[in-house]
Structures are given as C-alpha cells and as structure tokens.
Write an enzyme that holds these catalytic residues in place. Structure first.
Site, short mmCIF file in Angstrom:
data_model
loop_
_atom_site.label_atom_id
_atom_site.label_comp_id
_atom_site.label_asym_id
_atom_site.label_seq_id
_atom_site.Cartn_x
_atom_site.Cartn_y
_atom_site.Cartn_z
N LYS A 1 0.85 -1.19 0.00
CA LYS A 1 0.00 0.00 0.00
C LYS A 1 0.89 1.24 0.00
CE LYS A 1 -3.96 1.99 2.50
NZ LYS A 1 -4.85 1.87 3.69
N SER B 1 -9.70 1.94 2.73
CA SER B 1 -8.79 2.66 1.86
C SER B 1 -7.74 1.79 1.19
CB SER B 1 -8.08 3.75 2.65
OG SER B 1 -7.26 3.17 3.66
N SER C 1 -10.13 -0.27 7.02
CA SER C 1 -9.52 -0.13 5.69
C SER C 1 -8.81 -1.36 5.16
CB SER C 1 -8.54 1.05 5.69
OG SER C 1 -9.25 2.26 5.64
#
Ligand SMILES: [Mg+2]
Ligand SMILES: [Zn+2]
Lengths: 499, 496, 95
Positions: free
Chosen positions: B78, B158, B182
C-alpha cells in the site's frame, strides 16, 4: 520620584501604577540527544546536520522520549522545591510556522511533569522575597528562522528542532524589573548548579517570555502583553520598563491594552507587536496519540534527588553560619557552584596551612577570592574553572601573608605574577628572594642609617611636621627593596623619632 | 504461466523449496499480469525492475539453505508505507513526488524475510475513505462485477489497491493498513482475507500517519494461512514506535490447528442493525452454524455502545488527522504552491488547499473544529470517554467469550459514485469494523459467501488484544466451512 | 451546535486551508450534517468515565540519552521544494 526599576511603581499623570510581571523561562535541557529523537544537541553545527527524520517531521516518523530529559526536569523541579507529578501527559500544541516542522509542538499542557514550587530572591535592599513557580513542563524547541539572509526568503535550519526545553512558568509575583532580573538570575543559578541547563543566554539556551501588565494599587490584574524571547537579564529589565510605561501611557490616554505578543528590540530599547503572531491563536491542544502518559515511581524521584548537589540557598546559609561570612560575601561566592567550590577548597587548604579554624580565616579568604581573584578573572574573561591560580595555590599565597613572609603589597605583586605565569607563590618568592624583613635588629640598623642620611627631614619632623614619617618609611622600604615589614618599620620609626 | 498466479503464498513457499519454479519466474508471472491490470488502476507506482532484482536475490537465498517463508514471494505494498528510494504518495497530490530516504519497519521486515516488492498500490488519499474513490491517482476498480453486469464497482477502501491486487491475482499478498476498517472492508468487497492486528502489534514507524491511535498495518491475502504467514513476518517490536508492544511474535501459521472445540463465540445483538440486507443477516447465521458444527459454542453478547462507535470514530480520527497532516506545508517535502499574496501563510493555504483532496479537507476541517477552543470538551473529550465505554464493552464481553463473530460490512461492493455525494452513507460502510478499531482489537475478514448478484461477502472475527491466534484459528475454520473459491472473471485483460 | 460560514472560514484559517468561495455554502451544510450525526454521543452518560488515553496497556518506553541519529542533511533536504545553502527556503516571514 522613585525609580520604577526597583520600586515597580510608575507615577502617571493621574496617579501611581503598579507593574505586575510573570516570567516564562525556556531553559534548554543539558542532554546529548534531543527530547524525542537521537539527533545531537551540540551548538553551532552545519545547518540541518543535527536533524533526524523525526525532527524534520518526515511522513511516518514517531517520537520516543529521552530518559535524561525526564530526569533533568525532575531534578530541576526538586531544586525549585516543587511538586513532582508522577503522571504527566504530552500534548500537541498545534500551529503553523516555518520552523515548526510537525505543525505542532509536543509540549505539556494540562498535566505537566512539575507542579507548584517557589524560589527565594534576594533584593538589593537586603530583603528577600519568595516567588511562586506555577509549573515546569517539558517541550520541544522549534528550529531557527533567518530572515536577513535573502531579500525575499526566510531560511530555516532545524538543528534546534526537537531539543528539550524546560518551560518554567512563574506566578505573577514579580513586581519590579529588579525583581524580575533577580528571579531570572536565581533560576539561572539553580539550573547551572544542578547541571540541568547551561544558562547560556547568548547562545539561546535560556530565554524568557515576559508577561507585563499594570494596575492601580490594590486593583485586580490588568490585561497583559507577552514579550517573546528576551535573551538577557538586562534586556528583560529594559523591556519591562519600556512596556509598563507604554501601557500606562495608553491607559492614561483613555485607551485599552490589547492582549498581544510583542518583541523587544534591544537597539531601539522598545517593544513592538509581532506581526507574525497577529492572529489570535487557538492551539487545539490534545494528548499526543503517538505517546503514552509519562509515568515514574518514587524510586526514580529519589534517585534524582540523590543526584542533586547542595543548592545555592542552603550553601549561602551555611557559608554565613559556619564561616561567619557577610550575606554579601556569601551571596557572591555561592552565585556559581564553581566559585563556591573554589572558595571552599581554598578555605580548607588555608585552615590546614595556618592551623587555624576555618571560621577565623574565612572572611580574609572570601575577600581575596571576591576582590583579587574575581577581579583578575573578570578582566581576563576567564572562567573560574580555568583559573591559572588554583585554590591550593591561592591558600598558599594567603598563608605567606599570614605568617609574615609577604607583606600585603608584596602579595599583590606575587599574585600578578602567579596569575600571569601560573607558577606557585613559593616558587616566585624563592626565585626573587622576596622575603619580608621583620627582624627588628636588621631594620634598626637600616633606620639609623636612613635617619643619619636625611638630617633635613629629621629636622622637619622634629619641628612638628608629622607627615615626614611617611618619607622615612618610604626610604626604609627602598633600602630593603620593598621587603621590610611595614608594620615593624612603622613601630620602630615611631620609637626612634620619639626618642 | 498463469498457473503460477493461482498459487497461494504457502503453496508457492513449498514449490520454491522443491525447485518447481524460481522466484524470478513467479515474480515475472505477476509482473506480466500488471500491465493488463492497469485497467483496474491498482498501482500508483510499479517497481518491476526492482522486483526482479529482489527475486534473484531470493532465489540465491533459497538455494543457499533454509530461508524464511516469504522468501521469493511477490507482494504489493500500500502506498502508505514509506519505501526507500521508491516514490510514496499516500494517494495524495501532496506527496506526488515524495521519495523517502527510509523504509517503514513493516515493509523492512518483509524484505528482511526475502519478500519481493511488485509496486505501491493505490489507496484513498491518506487512507481516508471506504471506496478508494478519494485517490489523487483515480479510483481503483474492483475486479469483481455483478453477475452479467459490466458496471464498475468500488473495491472498498482505503486499501482498495492492495485488495484488488490480491483479488486480481496480480500480487500473492499485499500490505494494507486499517484505521477504521480499511483492510477488512476492502477484503470483504474483493473476496480476499484481510487481517487487522492488535494496535501495537505492527510498528507504525514509516507508515504515513492518518489517525495515530487507530492506524495498524496488516496483510490482505487469498486465504487465512497466507495472512498468518505475512503477519508473522510483519509483526515486531520496534523501539522507534512508542506504541509498539514488546512481546514475542508467535508463529501465527501454527495457530491454524482447525480445532475450535469448546471455543466460545460471541454474537453481539447490537450488530443486527436496522436496514441490514437479509443476505448479510443470513450469511451471519450461516457463519454461526459453521462454527457450531466445528464444536464452538455460540454465546449471545451485548456491546451496548456499538451505535456510538462511528460518531466516536468520526471525532477521534479527524482530530488526530488534522494534527498529523499539519506537516504537509510545502516546506520540507511534497507539493508546494506559492500563494497569491506571496507570504508564508498564503503559501501554506494555497499548498494545502490544492494539495489535499475534498475528503481529506473535510476531515481536517472537522478535526480542527472539534479540537478548537470551546468545542474540545463537547466533542473530542466526549468521544474519548465514549471510546472508553466501547473498549469496556469488549472487555466485559471477552470475560465470557473467546472471539466475536459479525458481518464485515453492511453490503457488498457498490457502484462507483454511488455513495460519494453523501459522506455519512459512505462512513456507514465501516459500522461493523470501527468498534474493534476503537478498542484496538484484532479483527479479520474472511470471504464467506456471495450476494444475490454474485458479489463476495465477508464475515468478521474479532479477538482479544494480542490474541490473533484465536482469531486466525477460528477464521481458518470459517474459511474451510464456507469453501469460498469463486474468483472474479478476468474482464480487464483484453488479451484473454 | 452548528457551524456557520464565518466559523467555517475561521476553522479553515486555523487549518491553513484555502477554500474556494463557492465551496463554503455546501461545505457548511456537509459539516453540519456530520456534526449533527456525531452529536448523538450526547445520549451517552459519561459522567463517571475517564477518557481513553491509550488502547494499549503498556508503559511509555524511554530512550537512552545517546546520539544515534542525524548527520544526514542531504537526506533531510532531499525532497524539499526549495533549498538554499543547506537551509529550507520559504517566503519571507516578517516578525
Ligand atoms: Mg509560553
Ligand atoms: Zn514554551
């Protein structure tokens, strides 16, 4: 008219005004590394070299607290006779500024590490006064902005960013510039004694925010102005005098004082509002979620306490009681720990050499240290720690006077030489054959010769001109190359002339 | 070589050791899949060259002798995790050109164990979002589509890029982060496993901060075993993070005994919220049945402050974010926009006004407001008190149960743009994940079934602090019983 | 409690965010919706509840006082938009 510097009173057109002062002193903690990072705290490095990723607030960087900074804050709190809080909290103080990389300062707000305490200040009139300490908290220093290096840019150096500061906040107990000065000096003395801050105001390791307001005697507190970052005792006093008079002028003209942050301009000797701080701030304090509450136990406090040296107030009292020193002498000698240590070492040595109790030789030793030694050190701008004349050698010199080897006059010359060369008194005395002549037989012979050689002056003396005695003393000293014991010479001369 | 991409981490680990293929081959297969997957906008930065170098080093290591489980396994990271020498954007214009000179602890742990970095995945800006539509680099598309539909769906957020990477088999596993859901919510939306560890289990050092008291790194993988393998590598005690916990890291894979006999599973009544789709409710009941079949005991529990979790979260997280994001001022790194007035504050306002997207600005404003003078007690302090109540609810529940079973999200993946106009509707996505986040507890989402439209649905298991092992063990049982093996059709690869 | 446009402008200034004039109205509405929603917390009696300080049960760790970091100005300045003579440069600040 009274002097507002000491009286704290300003005589306005409409009557008297009192000055009310509170100080927030920022004292840089003596530590190797910063409060929340492992970067060095050394002064004067290349720009941005003593900066870790944490200090530059790089994304994802986190604070880890430095044990030594906690210990120094506790030691300082103990030295201020203050309450130590075993549970305290680090908060974020949020505001934007070029030299504040995180956009917040990690500080302590509602729950500081040190609570209320007090210090005693000595005033010039011989009285003393207790000044309340509201709190001491730990916080990060900001970086340094330079505004004068480029026509339209400000340069930022983060070397200072994250260095540990102790903010020591006084109660508004100070009522004159002189008191504020004495308080600042006292705090400086204390932190230097215990080694928690070097107190160096020129390098910025100690600086004060000065809160000033004025009021009619007996009335409640007026609106204050905060003068930021004043960096000498003299400037603090000047800033207060200027600011208080300014406020009186405003109030007497029917105006009101705006709560604002001001700067002191030492060149102009005036304060003016800080443009960059114009907007009212709302710091949005909240506990720093990157840190847990700071907790320690009684053992940690006890260890901090055990590490404290004798504090200046106690030392001063002891010097007065044990050595019979005057309050002035005791005050001067204890203002710096190194001076007090030097004096005590010298005194111990002198007592040993003379075989007399310390109390008997203490004042003489104090006068010599304060007068001769400090005078020379000051003139040469040398710290006592680097004194070319050690305590032991100073004691030796004083003993040479006490045992009659050297006259006071000779001792002064020998000291000059010691100070310049770093040699001992006995070495110099031996080399130059500087032995005071006190033997009356030897001196009598010389006196007889002097009297015989100067019949005119003898005549004058006998005619009642007493002053001529000095001439004869001088001649005897000259004949002995200054080695004659002036006391013995005077006695013998008086006897001879009478007879 | 698409079969190599069908492998799970545990399988590939064994295959690599048996010499059936090399890490270079495994990595190359995934790099090959990255090009067509650009359609999904999974990566912000691809690091194919670096991946091959790392793969070759891994092959050497494998040849030399015993190597950690992740040696040679290609992963996606990420873009919230700082990677040394590789651009790290946090999905924001603000960090568009930011190249860290340092490596986050969690990713460094993975590289130390021989893992291979394929690239940095797309995400909601500064991890703020539940649909991945808040990225400066554009939305990520969910590899899944409703049966018979060509409409694009969100992958959740996210960590949308990371979840999509795993679901599309572009990476064998991915690093995500979870502040309020997330990791777990995008895992549920993409049919993958997402594990949020206990707060303090993985270091936050080098992970771009959103809300410091909530942020936790965690893995997104194809199955529970892979998640356990990744977590074992990621987790560590880190002296650089004051909230990292000093306790040994167990071998989480060993927790997968399959034996949950006697395990007490809490079913919180408050999670049966109004308007929950019947298919979610049904799946939840199915989950209970599976666990019961395996010998666990269902215990009804009450978590009375559940409905206050989201409002609490939307005070605490924005408050912390408003302060954490103050460092983005255009001075030391990142985007800078000179203001019109030419002053420093003009520069700040212009930089931040243009460098941050709408949702980030919205949260900064809320956070600033709830901390401001006169409002702190009413909002922030109140929220921190309610947070205590929420944590206390869990503490009490865990006196009588070992784990808690809930749905992961109140719906399956939704269409792009479906909720962007209504922030609160968007926030409600995290209704089941936020409570555990506020209490700092570990949680996992396991794909357990499909919606009527054929989209994946997840179930969540929440455990006691630092009891990831019970979470993983029961998740493994749930996974085996659910037998979820559906994969999205590869519609994005026109060559197929 | 509800936010008006002036409050929003004030808050935006505190947060150093320049908001376009046309965004103020819709943002004010949005924020008020969110605030109204989060104010449901007022239903919870927290009279005797201590605010959460940390979800982890641990003590704050202390670092030893050693210089272990820094001395890499190049790294610190590597991403800066404007560097002059080893300093970060920003528009001139007038104190
Ligand atoms: Mg202050
Ligand atoms: Zn301060």
């Amino acid at each position: 008219m009274s002097d507002p510097r000491t009286s704290g009173l300003i005589e306005g057109a409409s009557g008297d005004w009192e000055i009310v002062i509170g100080l927030e002193i920022h004292a840089q903690v003596i530590s190797q590394a910063k409060l929340f990072s492992g970067a060095a705290t050394r002064f004067g490095a290349e720009p941005n070299s003593q900066v870790s990723l944490v200090d530059a607030a790089m994304p994802g960087m986190l604070p880890v607290i430095n044990r030594e900074c906690i210990r120094q804050a506790v030691r300082t709190g103990l030295a201020l006779g203050a309450q130590i809080n075993k549970y305290s909290v680090f908060d974020r103080k949020n505001y934007f500024y070029a030299d504040l990389p995180q956009g917040y300062q990690i500080s302590q707000y509602k729950q500081p590490i040190v609570g209320p305490g007090f210090v005693t200040i000595d005033l010039e009139d011989g009285t003393s006064k207790d000044i309340g300490i509201e709190r001491l908290h730990l916080e990060q220093d900001a970086g340094k902005s330079m505004h004068d290096q480029h026509p339209d840019l400000t340069f930022v150096d983060l070397n200072r960013s994250g260095i540990a500061l102790m903010e020591i906040v006084s109660k508004p107990d100070l009522s004159s510039p002189a008191e504020a000065g004495a308080y600042l000096k006292k705090i400086r003395t204390i932190v230097r004694y215990i080694g928690s801050c070097d107190g160096n105001m020129e390098q910025g390791s100690m600086r004060a925010d000065v809160n000033v307001s004025v009021r009619r005697p007996g009335e409640g507190l007026g609106t204050r102005c905060e003068i930021k970052n004043v960096n000498s005792v003299r400037f603090v006093m000047q800033a207060i005098v200027y600011e208080a008079s300014r406020q009186v002028d405003v109030l007497e003209a029917g105006g009101t004082i705006a709560l604002e942050t001001r700067l002191f301009d030492p060149q102009q000797g005036e304060t003016r509002p800080m443009r960059s701080k114009e907007e009212a701030h709302d710091y949005r304090y909240f506990p720093d979620p990157d840190l847990l509450p700071l907790e320690f136990d009684d053992e940690f406090i006890a260890a901090a306490r055990a590490s404290l040296p004798e504090l200046p107030d106690l030392k001063k009292a002891r010097f007065e009681a044990d050595f019979g020193l005057s309050p002035y002498n005791a005050e001067v000698l204890t203002a710096e720990r190194q001076s007090a240590d030097f004096y005590e070492e010298l005194l111990e040595e002198l007592a040993k050499l003379s075989g007399k109790p310390a109390k008997e030789v203490a004042t003489r030793a104090a006068n010599w240290v304060i007068g001769d030694l400090f005078g020379h050190l000051n003139k040469a701008a040398v710290a006592i720690a680097d004194s070319p004349v050690s305590a032991a050698r100073g004691a030796e010199l004083l003993q040479l006077v006490d045992d009659g080897t050297l006259s006071g006059r000779m001792a002064k010359d020998v000291f000059e030489e010691m100070f310049a060369s770093g040699r001992s008194a006995s070495e110099i005395v031996a080399e130059k054959g500087l032995r005071q002549v006190s033997d009356s037989g030897e001196l009598e012979t010389i006196i007889d010769r002097v009297l015989a050689d100067n019949p005119t002056q003898l005549e004058q003396y006998r005619a009642g001109k007493d002053k001529v005695l000095g001439f004869f003393v001088g001649q005897v000293m000259k004949a002995t190359a200054g080695k004659a014991n002036p006391k013995v010479v005077n006695e013998l001369l008086a006897k001879k002339l009478k007879g | 070589m698409s079969d190599l991409r069908d492998l799970k981490i545990a399988e590939a680990r064994d295959g690599l050791r048996r010499g059936e293929y090399t890490s270079r081959e495994l990595t190359a297969a995934h790099i090959e899949a990255m090009a067509p997957a650009r359609e999904l906008n999974i990566f912000i930065t691809e690091t194919a060259d670096q991946a091959l170098v790392m793969a070759e080093a891994a092959d050497k290591r494998l040849k030399a002798g015993p190597a950690p489980s992740l040696t040679g396994i290609p992963l996606a990271i990420k873009d919230l995790f700082c990677t040394k020498g590789v651009r790290t954007t946090a999905g924001s214009r603000m960090l568009d050109e930011f190249v860290p000179t340092y490596e986050s602890t969690v990713s460094a742990n993975l590289w130390a164990d021989g893992a291979v970095m394929l690239g940095k995945t797309n995400m909601d800006e500064f991890a703020m979002g539940s649909s991945n539509e808040n990225s400066y680099f554009g939305p990520v598309l969910n590899p899944w589509r409703a049966a018979g539909s060509k409409d694009n769906l969100v992958p959740g957020g996210s960590s949308g890029g990371s979840a999509a990477a795993v679901a599309a088999k572009v990476a064998m596993g991915a690093l995500g982060s979870d502040t309020g859901g997330s990791i777990r919510q995008p895992a549920a939306f993409t049919g993958t496993v997402g594990l949020k560890p206990t707060y303090g289990r993985c270091s936050r050092w080098g992970m771009v901060a959103f809300a410091s008291s909530l942020d936790q790194a965690g893995p997104i993988t194809r199955d529970v075993r892979d998640a356990a393998i990744m977590l074992t590598s990621m987790a560590s005690y880190d002296a650089q993070d004051s909230t990292s916990i000093e306790r040994p890291v167990p071998d989480y894979e060993a927790a997968l005994s399959g034996d949950i006999r006697g395990l007490k599973v809490g079913i919180p009544e408050e999670y049966r919220i109004d308007g929950m789709p019947p298919e979610i409710e049904a799946l939840w009941l199915e989950g209970e049945a599976w666990l019961k079949d395996a010998g666990a005991e269902m215990v009804p529990i009450s978590l009375p402050h559940t409905s206050y979790a989201l409002p609490t979260y939307y005070i605490v997280a924005p408050a912390e974010a408003s302060s954490n994001l103050a460092r983005y001022d255009g001075v030391r790194y990142g985007f800078r926009k000179p203001g019109t007035g030419g002053s420093l504050s003009d520069m700040y306002e212009a930089t931040r006004g243009e460098g941050f997207g709408a949702e980030v600005q919205r949260r900064i404003l809320i956070g600033t407001y709830v901390l401001s003078a006169g409002y702190y007690d009413a909002y922030y302090l109140k929220a921190q008190k309610v947070r205590t109540c929420i944590a206390e609810d869990f503490r009490q529940a865990f006196e009588s149960v070992d784990v808690i079973l809930t749905p992961t999200a109140p719906s399956a993946a939704f269409a792009l743009g479906a909720k962007s106009a209504d922030p609160i509707a968007m926030y409600l996505n995290d209704v089941f994940t936020v409570p555990a986040s506020l209490a700092g507890l570990p949680g996992i989402s396991v794909p357990a079934g499909r919606s009527a439209e054929g989209l994946p649905l997840g179930l969540q298991i929440i455990g006691r602090a630092f009891d990831e092992e019970s979470v993983i063990r029961s998740a493994g049982v749930l996974e085996a019983a659910a037998g979820f093996d559906a994969r999205p059709e590869n519609w994005w690869d026109s060559a197929k | 409690m509800s936010v008006d446009k002036e409050t929003l402008v004030k808050v935006a200034r505190l947060a150093c965010l320049r908001l376009a004039a046309e965004k103020l109205e819709p943002l004010t509405d949005e924020l008020n919706n969110i605030l109204e929603w989060i104010e449901t917390l007022n239903e919870v009696d927290t009279e005797a509840v201590a605010p959460m300080t940390s979800v982890v049960e641990t003590d704050l760790r202390w670092r030893r006082d050693e210089v272990t970091d820094g001395d890499y100005a190049a790294d610190v300045l590597a991403n800066a938009p404007d560097v002059q003579y080893g300093f970060y440069a920003v528009p001139k600040v007038i104190e």
